[in-house]
Design an enzyme around this catalytic site. Structure first.
Site, PDB file in Angstrom:
ATOM      1  N   ARG A   1      -8.743  -2.580  -5.595  1.00  0.00           N
ATOM      2  CA  ARG A   1      -7.895  -1.187  -5.820  1.00  0.00           C
ATOM      3  C   ARG A   1      -6.454  -1.498  -5.587  1.00  0.00           C
ATOM      4  NH1 ARG A   1     -10.732   3.580  -6.986  1.00  0.00           N
ATOM      5  NH2 ARG A   1     -12.957   3.168  -7.435  1.00  0.00           N
ATOM      6  N   ASP A   2      -6.165  -2.188  -4.510  1.00  0.00           N
ATOM      7  CA  ASP A   2      -4.857  -2.513  -3.915  1.00  0.00           C
ATOM      8  C   ASP A   2      -4.434  -3.722  -3.708  1.00  0.00           C
ATOM      9  OD1 ASP A   2      -2.511  -1.035  -2.947  1.00  0.00           O
ATOM     10  OD2 ASP A   2      -3.349  -1.092  -0.804  1.00  0.00           O
ATOM     11  N   LEU A   3      -4.781  -4.659  -4.868  1.00  0.00           N
ATOM     12  CA  LEU A   3      -4.477  -6.006  -4.834  1.00  0.00           C
ATOM     13  C   LEU A   3      -2.924  -6.065  -4.846  1.00  0.00           C
ATOM     14  CD1 LEU A   3      -7.052  -8.220  -6.885  1.00  0.00           C
ATOM     15  CD2 LEU A   3      -6.379  -8.356  -4.319  1.00  0.00           C
TER      16      LEU A   3
END
Lengths: 761, 214
Positions: free
Chosen positions: A240-242
């Site tokens: 979700r936060d690459l």
């Protein structure tokens, strides 16, 4: 045992394993005997004193459905012994407690640091969510990084519980490309902390830029990242936060992904409905961090990697494909040296850009960029998640294909491209190979997808699998378009190998594929391979069927395949018994007039005929033909209808009734020509059979014409060496010899198309 | 499965020192197991109770200190280790030489594997006991059906005898047995899921610190 006498009165009996308790699970056998009797029969297996109805006993020998129902009723003697032992044992002598929870020491002493068990050192990094510190785990003296999340309180117990569950999942990720989470907990004030592996390395984008990596090296590195993402996705964890800042390339040059799954865990808001409000969250974080002063730069930078559906703040729309989008931005950035969308000054603008417009094609930015890589990047950046790769595994596959010089699958809409590349690499028929490779990968991929998503994906994976089996079946020369001259052995070996790996956790699905492969081998007259594949499939599915994990329809299909194998090996009595089992199952599961049921009857009739039980075969076939009048007007149904006509003619031939056989073969041929081309191999076969009978009735000109055409078709479709072709050629020679002897003219211009003009004209 | 009854839920509740309900539920679930376990290890009833309570108190302490990490070891393994050191310690303090434990000591405390197995056996018995209790008190199963089951399974009476005693047909006796067994199996499966300790997972992962100080 009906109504008021029923020993169970409660209605809250669970359905799981509820066979014994009148549940929704159907266990009724074939319906001839009441459920209670079947249950008693099951019990009687353990209690020899109990007698069962001899009629039922006899029935159980022959009826698969009832035998299976009884198996499922089977009681577990070991379990009852365990119960009896516990009931008989002395109760535990519990004393009233001398301690209670007031005796337990509190969680921490004020003198210690914020996290008990760790000595927290220098701050390594501070970001929007919190700060990362160098730390030492006191018990193990292990150096690690501790991340403390700011502003995220876990007030309620449910939230704590969820937090632990999520951590539990993430902490089980073990992959060289993922930084391991060691431990986590909550500080006294309820803020979450995470202790993780300490990795020293360079940010992914800086590493790429400073090393001036070649395109190949870049793709290799990127594939490692994608593999790690794929691994986590298979275990149901989405990052979700690459972003490049979350991927460090360590000293060995291995990229390591940080904070996997933490974005979700760190959501203090609890249940899913409130998760994923990144815009609000971002505002909050931003306020916390830098008071809004330098909002534009770093802040928008982070959101450059967020998928449009994340920015839209719709939690229901977010799945693993948001990570694929982030990977797309990273890849684009590495290729082009710029981000796909630049110039936005607010989140709103960014959302509009991302959803309304396409990024500039990489090759317009830099013409030297490889076309495959451009396709891959753009596929990842599709605004609609459905147009991205389905899974990270599919991305990994394409990156590997690119590195190996094979066609990438992202172009599967351009089928010609795939075929062209395949033609270069393989000499097996390109159309079959292209379609198969696509479906094999698709099947594997969607199965992986099924692990992490719900029923929707499962349905889809099953559907894909079905199409995969169909694709395989289409290479079968007996029923499909294949030709036995194509070197398919290696190809099938490859398929089998690939499928066995993909489906290692789905034994029943794998068995289904093996069954199809076995039938293909059978079509190629390779009885040895056919036997090993089909028998293995049968073993697995029979087991599953007994456990109730494989449906009757599924198992019937495998029984049917086994019977065909046995028939092919001329084990006619065995084949008959197996066909009968398949028939019982199909009648039960599909109905009497189902296409597959009737097809089974046709084959059963052949097995009877082969044993010279012609009357039985005849009545079986008559019944099948009667039932086929209820068929729908579909292609499959028509094929079977023709098969029935053909079977009836063959039976007449076996009865030495050549006159009837000729008429019936002609009828079959006519029907056949309505549904297949004139040069279909089955037309060749029917003409051959027809010619034989015409020879017997002395109609040499028509016999010659049909034999002639048959030989031509079969030579073209089955090859000159095929048994069928050789027989056809030999028949033709015989007819010619006889005609010469009798002085009958069989000139080609008298070709007996009149005999079969029918629908083919 | 009642999510609030899972071990995970109990543990979450234990975090809060004011949550007396969680403490009680945890104690109710694990104390009988630990007492039975300690008895299997050769402790007398009184000593076994002491060990069980000390183990629970120590566990909760360690848990609240964040030492127990669920991801790296089963709860059972953790409890066993605490209890085992307590027992060794107690025996040493009381001057009980290893050889003198004699026939009453069924389990060799130095043998980690058999200690684990003893705990697991006791845990399973706990589940079964709870299931029997649930069957007797919470389900609406016809008492006569349960009675028939008990007479058959516990007392080993023949179906004919049971049928005569209870005025049922033999067939109904058989069916009663089969159905109560199924019901029990259901309850047991559900409880096992709540315990979240499958026997197959034994020994995977870490152990608590082997502190022996009291």
């Amino acid at each position: 045992m009906k109504g008021n006498d029923e020993p169970f009165r409660d209605d809250d009996v669970t359905t799981r394993g509820g066979d014994l308790t009148r549940s929704a699970v159907p266990v009724a056998g074939c319906g001839r005997f009441p459920v209670d009797l079947l249950e008693l029969a099951a019990i009687a297996r353990h209690d020899r004193d109990l007698e069962i109805d001899p009629q039922l006993e006899a029935h159980l020998v022959t009826c698969t459905l009832c035998a299976r129902a009884v198996d499922r009723f089977d009681t577990d003697q070991g379990f009852l012994e365990e119960i009896a032992a516990v009931a008989a044992s002395r109760p535990v002598p519990l004393e009233s407690p001398i301690f209670d929870q007031r005796d337990v020491r509190g969680p921490s002493d004020e003198s210690e640091g914020p996290i008990r068990g760790y000595r927290v050192g220098a701050e390594l990094h501070r970001g929007g969510q919190g700060a990362v510190y160098h730390a030492e785990q006191l018990a193990t003296r292990r150096a690690c990084a501790v991340k403390m999340l700011l502003g995220g309180r876990f007030a309620g117990e449910k939230q704590r519980l969820r937090f632990e569950r999520e951590v539990d999942v993430v902490a089980h990720l073990r992959h060289p490309g993922i930084v391991t989470l060691y431990e986590s907990g909550l500080t006294r004030t309820g803020e979450p902390w995470f202790a993780m592996e300490l990795v020293e390395g360079e940010r992914f984008d800086e590493f790429v830029r400073s090393r001036r990596l070649s395109s190949r090296r870049l793709v290799e590195l990127f594939r490692l990242v994608a593999e790690a993402v794929a691994y986590a996705h298979r275990r149901g964890v989405i990052h979700r936060d690459l972003k490049p800042g979350n991927v460090l390339v360590d000293r060995e040059g291995v990229p390591r992904i940080l904070d996997f799954g933490l974005a979700r865990i760190a959501e203090p808001s609890g249940d899913g409905a409130e998760v994923g409000q990144p815009v609000d969250r971002a505002r909050e974080q931003d306020r916390d961090r830098i008071g809004g002063a330098t909002m534009a730069g770093e802040f928008l930078g982070t959101f450059a990697y967020a998928a449009p559906e994340q920015l839209a703040g719709d939690p229901a729309g977010i799945d693993s494909r948001c990570d694929l989008y982030a990977l797309g931005v990273m890849l684009y950035e590495c290729l082009c040296g710029r981000r796909p969308f630049e110039g936005a000054r607010s989140i709103a603008e960014l959302v509009v850009q991302k959803t309304m417009s396409d990024p500039p094609r990489p090759r317009t930015v830099d013409a030297s960029i490889d076309g495959d890589l451009e396709v891959i990047a753009l596929r990842l950046l599709a605004a609609d998640p459905a147009r991205r790769y389905d899974t990270a595994d599919a991305l990994v596959e394409d990156l590997s294909r690119h590195l190996d010089g094979r066609p990438i699958l992202a172009r599967d809409d351009s089928f010609v491209y795939v075929v062209r590349k395949n033609l270069r690499r393989h000499w097996i028929p390109a159309s079959a190979a292209g379609a198969l490779f696509v479906t094999i990968i698709a099947a594997g991929v969607s199965l992986f997808f099924a692990y992490q998503n719900a029923e929707r994906e499962r349905v889809r994976s099953v559907r894909t699998l079905a199409s995969f089996q169909k694709a395989l079946g289409s290479a079968n020369p007996e029923t499909g378009a294949g030709s036995s001259s194509m070197g398919i052995d290696d190809f099938l070996g490859l398929v089998e190998q690939q499928v066995s790996t993909e489906l290692v956790d789905e034994p029943y699905q794998l068995a289904g594929v093996l069954r199809t492969l076995g039938l293909i081998h059978l079509g190629f007259d390779d009885a040895v391979r056919a036997r090993s594949a089909i028998e293995e499939a049968h073993r697995v599915q029979e087991d599953g069927f007994r456990r109730g994990e494989v449906s009757a329809a599924q198992f019937a299909e495998t029984e049917f395949a086994l019977a065909r194998l046995q028939f092919n090996l001329q084990e006619y009595a065995l084949a008959e018994a197996t066909y009968r089992r398949a028939l019982t199952l199909r009648e039960g599961a599909l109905g009497n007039a189902d296409v597959d049921t009737v097809e089974t009857m046709r084959h059963l009739a052949s097995a009877l005929r082969a044993q010279q039980r012609l009357d039985e075969a005849q009545s079986m076939l008559d019944e099948a033909i009667r039932r086929s009048t209820y068929f729908p007007d579909t292609n499959a149904a028509n094929v079977i209808r023709v098969g029935l006509l053909h079977g009836r003619a063959t039976l007449s031939a076996a009865r030495d009734d050549a006159g009837a056989a000729v008429a019936q073969y002609e009828q079959a041929l006519e029907a056949l020509l309505e549904i297949v081309p004139r040069d279909d191999w089955r037309v060749g076969r029917t003409r051959y059979n027809l010619a034989r009978m015409q020879l017997r009735t002395g109609d040499l000109p028509r016999a010659h014409a049909n034999a002639f055409e048959s030989e031509q078709i079969l030579r073209a479709k089955k090859g000159a060496d095929a048994t069928m072709t050789r027989e056809s050629a030999s028949l033709l020679a015989t007819i010619r010899a006889m005609a010469a002897q009798a002085g009958v003219s069989i000139e080609p211009d008298t070709e007996g198309s009149s005999a079969v003009s029918g629908g083919g004209a | 499965m009642d999510l609030d009854r899972t071990t995970t839920a109990l543990l979450a509740g234990l975090f809060d020192p004011r949550n007396a309900a969680a403490w009680e539920a945890f104690d109710r679930r694990y104390r009988p197991i630990l007492v039975g376990f300690a008895r299997n290890c050769g402790m007398k009833d009184e000593g076994a109770n002491e060990i069980a309570q000390e183990t629970i108190v120590r566990f909760v302490e360690e848990y609240r200190e964040g030492k127990y990490d669920r991801t790296r070891g089963r709860l059972g393994a953790w409890l066993v280790t605490i209890a085992r050191y307590r027992m060794i310690d107690q025996q040493r303090r009381r001057g009980v030489a290893k050889v003198e434990r004699g026939e009453s000591a069924m389990i060799d405390l130095d043998d980690e594997q058999s200690v684990s197995a003893a705990y697991e056996a006791e845990r399973r018995r706990g589940v079964l006991r709870e299931a029997l209790e649930e069957l007797a008190t919470k389900t609406k199963t016809d008492p006569k059906t349960v009675r028939a089951f008990e007479m058959l399974v516990y007392h080993g009476l023949s179906p004919a005898q049971v049928a005569e005693d209870l005025g049922m047909s033999t067939h109904d006796v058989y069916l009663a047995k089969s159905r109560v067994a199924a019901k029990l199996r259901d309850i047991v499966e559900r409880l096992e899921a709540e315990y979240e300790e499958s026997p197959g997972d034994w020994g995977a992962g870490g152990r608590p610190s082997a502190r022996l100080d009291a």
